[in-house]
Design a protein around this motif. Structure first.
Motif, PDB file in Angstrom:
ATOM      1  N   ALA A   1      -4.521  12.412  -7.587  1.00 58.00           N
ATOM      2  CA  ALA A   1      -3.595  12.167  -8.698  1.00 58.00           C
ATOM      3  C   ALA A   1      -2.152  12.403  -8.262  1.00 58.00           C
ATOM      4  CB  ALA A   1      -3.951  13.060  -9.886  1.00 58.00           C
ATOM      5  N   SER A   2      -1.928  13.453  -7.473  1.00 62.48           N
ATOM      6  CA  SER A   2      -0.576  13.754  -6.989  1.00 62.48           C
ATOM      7  C   SER A   2      -0.051  12.638  -6.101  1.00 62.48           C
ATOM      8  CB  SER A   2      -0.573  15.078  -6.214  1.00 62.48           C
ATOM      9  OG  SER A   2      -0.884  16.151  -7.059  1.00 62.48           O
ATOM     10  N   THR A   3      -0.910  12.105  -5.252  1.00 64.93           N
ATOM     11  CA  THR A   3      -0.505  10.997  -4.377  1.00 64.93           C
ATOM     12  C   THR A   3      -0.127   9.772  -5.208  1.00 64.93           C
ATOM     13  OG1 THR A   3      -1.980  11.799  -2.630  1.00 64.93           O
ATOM     14  CG2 THR A   3      -1.231   9.514  -2.473  1.00 64.93           C
ATOM     15  N   SER A   4      -0.919   9.489  -6.226  1.00 62.71           N
ATOM     16  CA  SER A   4      -0.609   8.364  -7.110  1.00 62.71           C
ATOM     17  C   SER A   4       0.718   8.582  -7.832  1.00 62.71           C
ATOM     18  CB  SER A   4      -1.729   8.179  -8.135  1.00 62.71           C
ATOM     19  OG  SER A   4      -2.962   7.928  -7.496  1.00 62.71           O
ATOM     20  N   MET A   5       0.946   9.808  -8.291  1.00 62.98           N
ATOM     21  CA  MET A   5       2.200  10.121  -8.990  1.00 62.98           C
ATOM     22  C   MET A   5       3.398  10.000  -8.049  1.00 62.98           C
ATOM     23  SD  MET A   5       0.755  13.339 -11.219  1.00 62.98           S
ATOM     24  CE  MET A   5       2.232  13.691 -12.157  1.00 62.98           C
ATOM     25  N   LEU A   6       3.206  10.375  -6.796  1.00 62.88           N
ATOM     26  CA  LEU A   6       4.273  10.230  -5.807  1.00 62.88           C
ATOM     27  C   LEU A   6       4.635   8.761  -5.615  1.00 62.88           C
ATOM     28  CD1 LEU A   6       6.142  11.046  -3.482  1.00 62.88           C
ATOM     29  CD2 LEU A   6       4.111  11.125  -2.000  1.00 62.88           C
ATOM     30  N   LEU A   7       3.620   7.921  -5.446  1.00 61.02           N
ATOM     31  CA  LEU A   7       3.872   6.496  -5.221  1.00 61.02           C
ATOM     32  C   LEU A   7       4.541   5.863  -6.441  1.00 61.02           C
ATOM     33  CD1 LEU A   7       0.550   5.530  -3.411  1.00 61.02           C
ATOM     34  CD2 LEU A   7       2.791   5.951  -2.384  1.00 61.02           C
ATOM     35  N   LEU A   8       4.098   6.240  -7.626  1.00 60.87           N
ATOM     36  CA  LEU A   8       4.715   5.708  -8.841  1.00 60.87           C
ATOM     37  C   LEU A   8       6.151   6.207  -8.989  1.00 60.87           C
ATOM     38  CD1 LEU A   8       1.767   6.039 -11.403  1.00 60.87           C
ATOM     39  CD2 LEU A   8       2.579   3.962 -10.264  1.00 60.87           C
ATOM     40  N   SER A   9       6.378   7.476  -8.674  1.00 59.24           N
ATOM     41  CA  SER A   9       7.723   8.034  -8.798  1.00 59.24           C
ATOM     42  C   SER A   9       8.699   7.378  -7.839  1.00 59.24           C
ATOM     43  CB  SER A   9       7.686   9.548  -8.542  1.00 59.24           C
ATOM     44  OG  SER A   9       6.923  10.207  -9.526  1.00 59.24           O
ATOM     45  N   SER A  10       8.212   6.956  -6.681  1.00 61.75           N
ATOM     46  CA  SER A  10       9.097   6.314  -5.701  1.00 61.75           C
ATOM     47  C   SER A  10       9.619   4.971  -6.205  1.00 61.75           C
ATOM     48  CB  SER A  10       8.354   6.123  -4.373  1.00 61.75           C
ATOM     49  OG  SER A  10       7.338   5.139  -4.495  1.00 61.75           O
ATOM     50  N   LEU A  11       8.985   4.424  -7.252  1.00 62.57           N
ATOM     51  CA  LEU A  11       9.409   3.145  -7.820  1.00 62.57           C
ATOM     52  C   LEU A  11      10.468   3.324  -8.901  1.00 62.57           C
ATOM     53  CD1 LEU A  11       5.857   1.543  -8.296  1.00 62.57           C
ATOM     54  CD2 LEU A  11       7.419   1.236  -6.355  1.00 62.57           C
ATOM     55  N   ASN A  12      10.878   4.562  -9.129  1.00 56.29           N
ATOM     56  CA  ASN A  12      11.715   4.890 -10.284  1.00 56.29           C
ATOM     57  C   ASN A  12      13.180   5.120  -9.912  1.00 56.29           C
ATOM     58  OD1 ASN A  12      11.672   5.055 -13.056  1.00 56.29           O
ATOM     59  ND2 ASN A  12      11.262   7.248 -13.103  1.00 56.29           N
ATOM     60  N   TYR A  13      13.615   4.550  -8.791  1.00 58.84           N
ATOM     61  CA  TYR A  13      14.996   4.734  -8.330  1.00 58.84           C
ATOM     62  C   TYR A  13      15.634   3.371  -8.029  1.00 58.84           C
ATOM     63  CZ  TYR A  13      13.484   9.547  -7.838  1.00 58.84           C
ATOM     64  OH  TYR A  13      12.992  10.803  -8.089  1.00 58.84           O
ATOM     65  N   PRO A  14      15.775   2.525  -9.058  1.00 55.16           N
ATOM     66  CA  PRO A  14      16.292   1.165  -8.813  1.00 55.16           C
ATOM     67  C   PRO A  14      17.711   1.151  -8.257  1.00 55.16           C
ATOM     68  CG  PRO A  14      16.183   1.640 -11.159  1.00 55.16           C
ATOM     69  CD  PRO A  14      15.452   2.738 -10.473  1.00 55.16           C
ATOM     70  N   GLY A  15      18.517   2.175  -8.574  1.00 48.73           N
ATOM     71  CA  GLY A  15      19.875   2.207  -8.050  1.00 48.73           C
ATOM     72  C   GLY A  15      19.905   2.328  -6.542  1.00 48.73           C
ATOM     73  N   GLY A  16      19.113   3.243  -6.005  1.00 44.21           N
ATOM     74  CA  GLY A  16      19.033   3.393  -4.566  1.00 44.21           C
ATOM     75  C   GLY A  16      18.452   2.172  -3.890  1.00 44.21           C
ATOM     76  N   GLU A  17      17.431   1.597  -4.521  1.00 46.02           N
ATOM     77  CA  GLU A  17      16.814   0.389  -3.967  1.00 46.02           C
ATOM     78  C   GLU A  17      17.784  -0.785  -4.013  1.00 46.02           C
ATOM     79  OE1 GLU A  17      13.835  -2.015  -2.282  1.00 46.02           O
ATOM     80  OE2 GLU A  17      14.097   0.155  -2.403  1.00 46.02           O
ATOM     81  N   ALA A  18      18.587  -0.877  -5.073  1.00 43.85           N
ATOM     82  CA  ALA A  18      19.562  -1.970  -5.178  1.00 43.85           C
ATOM     83  C   ALA A  18      20.594  -1.882  -4.058  1.00 43.85           C
ATOM     84  CB  ALA A  18      20.255  -1.926  -6.538  1.00 43.85           C
ATOM     85  N   LEU A  19      20.991  -0.672  -3.729  1.00 42.79           N
ATOM     86  CA  LEU A  19      21.955  -0.504  -2.649  1.00 42.79           C
ATOM     87  C   LEU A  19      21.355  -0.945  -1.315  1.00 42.79           C
ATOM     88  CD1 LEU A  19      24.846   0.578  -2.806  1.00 42.79           C
ATOM     89  CD2 LEU A  19      24.009   2.717  -1.834  1.00 42.79           C
ATOM     90  N   THR A  20      20.099  -0.575  -1.084  1.00 38.60           N
ATOM     91  CA  THR A  20      19.410  -0.992   0.143  1.00 38.60           C
ATOM     92  C   THR A  20      19.342  -2.506   0.237  1.00 38.60           C
ATOM     93  OG1 THR A  20      18.063   1.026   0.130  1.00 38.60           O
ATOM     94  CG2 THR A  20      17.247  -0.826   1.432  1.00 38.60           C
ATOM     95  N   GLN A  21      19.021  -3.153  -0.874  1.00 38.41           N
ATOM     96  CA  GLN A  21      18.916  -4.617  -0.881  1.00 38.41           C
ATOM     97  C   GLN A  21      20.276  -5.286  -0.726  1.00 38.41           C
ATOM     98  OE1 GLN A  21      15.997  -6.182  -0.689  1.00 38.41           O
ATOM     99  NE2 GLN A  21      15.152  -4.102  -0.631  1.00 38.41           N
ATOM    100  N   LEU A  22      21.320  -4.705  -1.302  1.00 39.98           N
ATOM    101  CA  LEU A  22      22.660  -5.257  -1.137  1.00 39.98           C
ATOM    102  C   LEU A  22      23.062  -5.260   0.331  1.00 39.98           C
ATOM    103  CD1 LEU A  22      25.425  -6.244  -2.162  1.00 39.98           C
ATOM    104  CD2 LEU A  22      26.043  -3.837  -2.501  1.00 39.98           C
ATOM    105  N   TYR A  23      22.800  -4.155   1.011  1.00 40.00           N
ATOM    106  CA  TYR A  23      23.146  -4.078   2.428  1.00 40.00           C
ATOM    107  C   TYR A  23      22.375  -5.121   3.241  1.00 40.00           C
ATOM    108  CZ  TYR A  23      25.355   0.431   1.390  1.00 40.00           C
ATOM    109  OH  TYR A  23      26.160   1.421   0.895  1.00 40.00           O
ATOM    110  N   ALA A  24      21.141  -5.407   2.827  1.00 34.65           N
ATOM    111  CA  ALA A  24      20.338  -6.395   3.557  1.00 34.65           C
ATOM    112  C   ALA A  24      20.803  -7.824   3.275  1.00 34.65           C
ATOM    113  CB  ALA A  24      18.864  -6.241   3.174  1.00 34.65           C
ATOM    114  N   LEU A  25      21.315  -8.064   2.076  1.00 37.31           N
ATOM    115  CA  LEU A  25      21.696  -9.423   1.678  1.00 37.31           C
ATOM    116  C   LEU A  25      23.116  -9.796   2.096  1.00 37.31           C
ATOM    117  CD1 LEU A  25      20.195  -9.445  -1.929  1.00 37.31           C
ATOM    118  CD2 LEU A  25      19.408 -10.833  -0.003  1.00 37.31           C
ATOM    119  N   ALA A  26      24.025  -8.847   2.024  1.00 36.26           N
ATOM    120  CA  ALA A  26      25.427  -9.148   2.318  1.00 36.26           C
ATOM    121  C   ALA A  26      25.627  -9.333   3.819  1.00 36.26           C
ATOM    122  CB  ALA A  26      26.319  -8.031   1.795  1.00 36.26           C
TER     123      ALA A  26
END
Length: 544
Positions: A366-391
């Motif tokens: 259950a903890s592993t599942s919660m970790l994986l789900l929680s990692s999806l909850n940071y769209p701001g950080g992910e958006a920055l990563t994608q911006l750097y890849a696209l620009a």
């Protein structure tokens, strides 16, 4: 012993894995993250101090509801600086979080060793197993909340109290550490200090005069650290935790962030923190069994009393209870050890031990599942990563705007400044000398400027939750998705919603995984529901 070596290593490895899998931060962690960044980049000025801070340090632009201490950030920056210099500034945020994580993990190891000395190796091993299979505590060990700077200190203090000594030096050390943690990092620890001190007085483990003397010396020493450092960084006479206490407790302003019923910590927060469904029954057994009751009561009284008193505060958050988890888990471990050592004595003990083992495995899953789900909850950080890849790479700085959601869910000074440059002093250096693209981020919020077309013309890219905010002509390069609950899809059921824009990053990964799973399960899918969060937009005319 090999088992102890494995468990000890697990105390360090698991939290570090959590950081690597979920590397981004949220707004609650931002003060210490930004403060550590600014200390590493701009140092501590000795001339024109106020002007220098206004020009460079983030906390004068975004001070937060109450001022927080710089003591933790100063220590983190000092320890992290040589490591950052060695491996590169692009890894600085991970390094800073890992340093805090390793400190807290070391304190947990100290507690385990103290438990072993006081109650035996078996109880300590069960404590380690139960603790490491939890999710929230392990996940937060490397998160720069003020609570997590205090957590290691309270854990040290609780470990010192587990085994009495003739001189009671450990009890004095514990009170000193709790005093420091309360005065410098979190004022609510004053309650834990009170609930820890009273049993020491009532059992005559420490005389009243000694308690007063230790408390006074520790308080003066703690203030001598916090007040000068924080007055310097905030540029005014300041004891941050006194300000926070006045704001939250005296003025009652913490209720602005929501309230919960008085029993919330006992009926909701504690079961979720412990996670294992057998943890509460184990604690009850420890409290009622004649051979366990005395030692369990000693361990639990300070923590449960703290929980009860703090329940009087209307505003409640699970993180305020982190300090209680090591001793409360130890109470469960005492029963688990009692049962498992009698494995061969009866079928009841045998079946119960097997149930305990399976409960730990299920909790870990259950903890592993919660970790994986929680990692999806940071769209701001992910958006920055994608911006750097696209620009594309640019020899001139790129100007970008980030909205509130982006800033709250992952955008930090660290990840917008991978090169470790003094961006606030850009007028004093030549951007042409840098090898990588430099980004300057605007974070304007709640301003009439957002309604001016000329305001948006200055940006090359914008990261927005609502695309309608960007005035002018813009192209949406894609959208970053974020976690939005659990969904169940049945065979023949279409995936909800039509995608207007291309999914990027983790959203695209989850979409691919969902399609793969449904292919081999005949159309079934049980997993994270992803919702569009942040759009990455490019102003038309910018070369892509």
């Amino acid at each position: 012993m090999a088992l102890d070596a494995f468990l000890n290593s697990l105390i360090f490895i698991l939290p570090l894995l959590h950081i690597l899998i979920s590397p981004h931060t949220k707004v609650e962690e931002s003060f210490n993250v930004q403060a550590t960044h600014d200390i590493l980049i701009y140092g501590t000025p000795t001339a024109d101090i106020h002007a220098r801070f206004l020009q460079t340090y983030d906390h004068f632009t975004f001070p937060g509801a109450v001022p927080r201490t710089f003591v933790g950030a100063v220590i983190l920056a000092g320890i992290s600086q040589p490591i950052v210099a060695l491996v590169g500034f692009q890894h600085a945020q991970l390094i800073v979080r890992c340093v805090l994580c390793l400190f807290n993990a070391s304190c947990l190891l100290f507690f385990k060793n103290a438990a072993s000395q006081a109650y035996g190796a078996g109880a300590a091993r069960w404590w380690a197993v139960l603790t490491m299979s939890q999710f929230h505590l392990v996940y937060y060990l490397g998160r720069t909340l003020p609570n997590m700077f205090a957590f290691g200190l309270t854990t040290l203090a609780m470990g010192l109290l587990l085994k009495p000594t003739k001189s009671n030096i450990r009890a004095k050390q514990a009170l000193s550490i709790l005093t420091f943690a309360g005065i410098v990092f979190r004022s609510e620890i004053a309650i834990l200090l009170l609930t820890t001190t009273l049993p020491l007085l009532l059992t005559r483990r420490l005389p009243f005069r000694t308690v007063i003397l230790v408390g006074a010396i520790s308080a003066v020493g703690s203030l001598a650290i916090s007040v000068p450092i924080d007055s310097y960084f905030w540029q005014k006479p300041l004891w941050p935790e006194l300000s926070a206490f006045y704001y939250n407790a005296v003025q009652g302003s913490s209720s602005n962030w929501g309230t919960s019923p008085w029993h919330y910590y006992f009926t909701s927060a504690l079961p979720r923190l412990l996670l294992n469904p057998l943890a509460i029954p184990l604690i009850l057994l420890s409290l009622t069994h004649p051979s366990l009751r005395r030692q369990t009561t000693t361990v639990l009284i300070p923590s449960l009393s703290y929980m009860a008193i703090y329940s009087l505060q209307p505003h409640k958050e699970t993180r305020f209870m982190f300090y209680t988890i090591p001793p409360v888990t130890l109470a469960a471990a005492l029963s688990a050890n009692y049962i498992s050592t009698r494995f061969s004595k009866s079928n009841l003990y045998k079946l119960t031990t097997i149930a305990l083992v399976f409960s730990v495995l299920a909790t870990s899953l259950a903890s592993t599942s919660m970790l994986l789900l929680s990692s999806l909850n940071y769209p701001g950080g992910e958006a920055l990563t994608q911006l750097y890849a696209l620009a594309p790479h640019s020899n001139t700085p790129i100007n970008a705007h980030a909205d509130v959601l982006t800033c709250m869910t992952g955008l930090t000074l660290f990840n917008q400044n991978k090169q470790g440059l003094p961006l606030a002093l850009s007028d004093s250096w030549d951007v042409q000398d840098t090898k990588e693209t430099i980004y300057f981020f605007d974070k304007t919020e709640k301003s009439e400027k957002l309604g001016w077309p000329i305001f948006w013309q200055q940006f090359d890219y914008v990261l927005l939750e609502d695309t309608a905010l960007a005035l002018g002509e813009w192209d949406v390069l894609g959208v970053v998705y974020g976690y939005s609950g659990i969904e169940v899809l049945r065979p023949g059921q279409k995936e909800p919603g039509e995608e207007k824009y291309r999914a990027l990053g983790l959203g695209a990964d989850v979409k691919w995984l969902r399609g793969l799973v449904r292919k081999y399960t005949g159309g079934w899918w049980v997993g994270p529901r992803m919702a569009p969060k942040i759009h990455i937009m490019k102003q038309r005319g910018i070369v892509q």
